[in-house]
Design a protein around this motif. Sequence first.
Motif, PDB file in Angstrom:
ATOM      1  N   SER A 174      60.388  15.199  35.103  1.00  9.99           N
ATOM      2  CA  SER A 174      59.778  16.624  34.901  1.00  9.99           C
ATOM      3  C   SER A 174      58.107  16.367  34.668  1.00  9.99           C
ATOM      4  O   SER A 174      57.190  17.176  35.086  1.00  9.99           O
ATOM      5  CB  SER A 174      60.093  16.889  33.412  1.00  9.99           C
ATOM      6  N   ASN A 232      62.676  18.819  26.152  1.00 11.39           N
ATOM      7  CA  ASN A 232      62.163  18.096  27.455  1.00 11.39           C
ATOM      8  C   ASN A 232      60.595  18.758  27.416  1.00 11.39           C
ATOM      9  O   ASN A 232      59.859  17.707  28.313  1.00 11.39           O
ATOM     10  CB  ASN A 232      62.877  18.207  28.492  1.00 11.39           C
ATOM     11  N   THR A 267      57.498  16.529  27.840  1.00 12.21           N
ATOM     12  CA  THR A 267      56.889  16.270  29.155  1.00 12.21           C
ATOM     13  C   THR A 267      55.307  16.550  29.034  1.00 12.21           C
ATOM     14  O   THR A 267      54.555  15.710  29.565  1.00 12.21           O
ATOM     15  CB  THR A 267      57.477  17.431  30.076  1.00 12.21           C
TER      16      THR A 267
END
Length: 314
Positions: free
Chosen positions: A219, A24, A28
């Motif tokens: 995020s 992630n 991001t």
Amino acid sequence: MKNTKKIWVWRLIIGIFVLAIIVNLGATLYFYRVACVRNDTPVAQVKSSSPTYHLVKKFDQLTKSTQTITNDGLKLDAWYVPAAVSTDKTVIVVHGFRQNKSAMRQYGQLFHELGYNVLMPDNRGAGASEGDFITFGYHDKSDVIAWAKFLTAKNPQSQITLYGLSMGAATVMMASGESGLPSSVKNIIEDCGYTNAWDEIVYQAKASYNIPAFPLVYSVSLESKLRQGWFFQEASSTKALAVNKLPILLIHGSKDTYVPTSMLEENYKAVKSGTPKEKLLIKGATHARSFQTNPSLYRATISQFMDKYNPVKN
């Protein structure tokens, strides 16, 4: 034996969790760069086959001066084209996502032919203006206000229209709700602007990448807060329109799948009660193609709106 199994299960769970965080984080940073970091790759221009291409060629023949201001510590650049007949009326033309002022030449020519002075800025993070980030209107709105104040300082009799396309449309809508907007600004025209950056980015994540909002968009929004000082939800057209008192024309294409056509209705409904508002839906138009799709209706609608709320001839 049981304890050994439990240890391995917990190790597996923790490993998957850590891997998910790493994936992630990488995603991001990648999508933040795609959405929010300056990219000077040449932008698409109006095709020579477009029914409005002749306006681009005419605009290229006009005499332009370069104007600069500094706002928020950034040097910003714009073209200024005076009207053929001297007037106090000026239209500020604001470009969209990953574009620059040159992509707006057909609109500059449209307002020039309608008798207005035209100021065409490069947004921060685009063209000849400074800035490392794209801010989806959140910071850009203060730049538009600074340009309006610049024009008013040069000519206290100025009467200004804000026009924006796509991200530029969201920018002028956001500017309309700011207390610092000078009274010299008389009306707003927006073409295919989104409701807020969060809704648009969530929509694009699903439509373009089939990615759900959680956790990635959250995020990326947090990354924006850490690096630029704002969450995606804070770049909101609808919140600004709820306090806007200036007459506004909202335009959208019926086949817009980039900024979905439904956002036209959301923005229209959000306009403060009692504020003059009009809307134009161009049948068959895709994103930012309403002018090319029906040039005569587009021009006529804008001309009529301008005659009501910021006419060249009083």
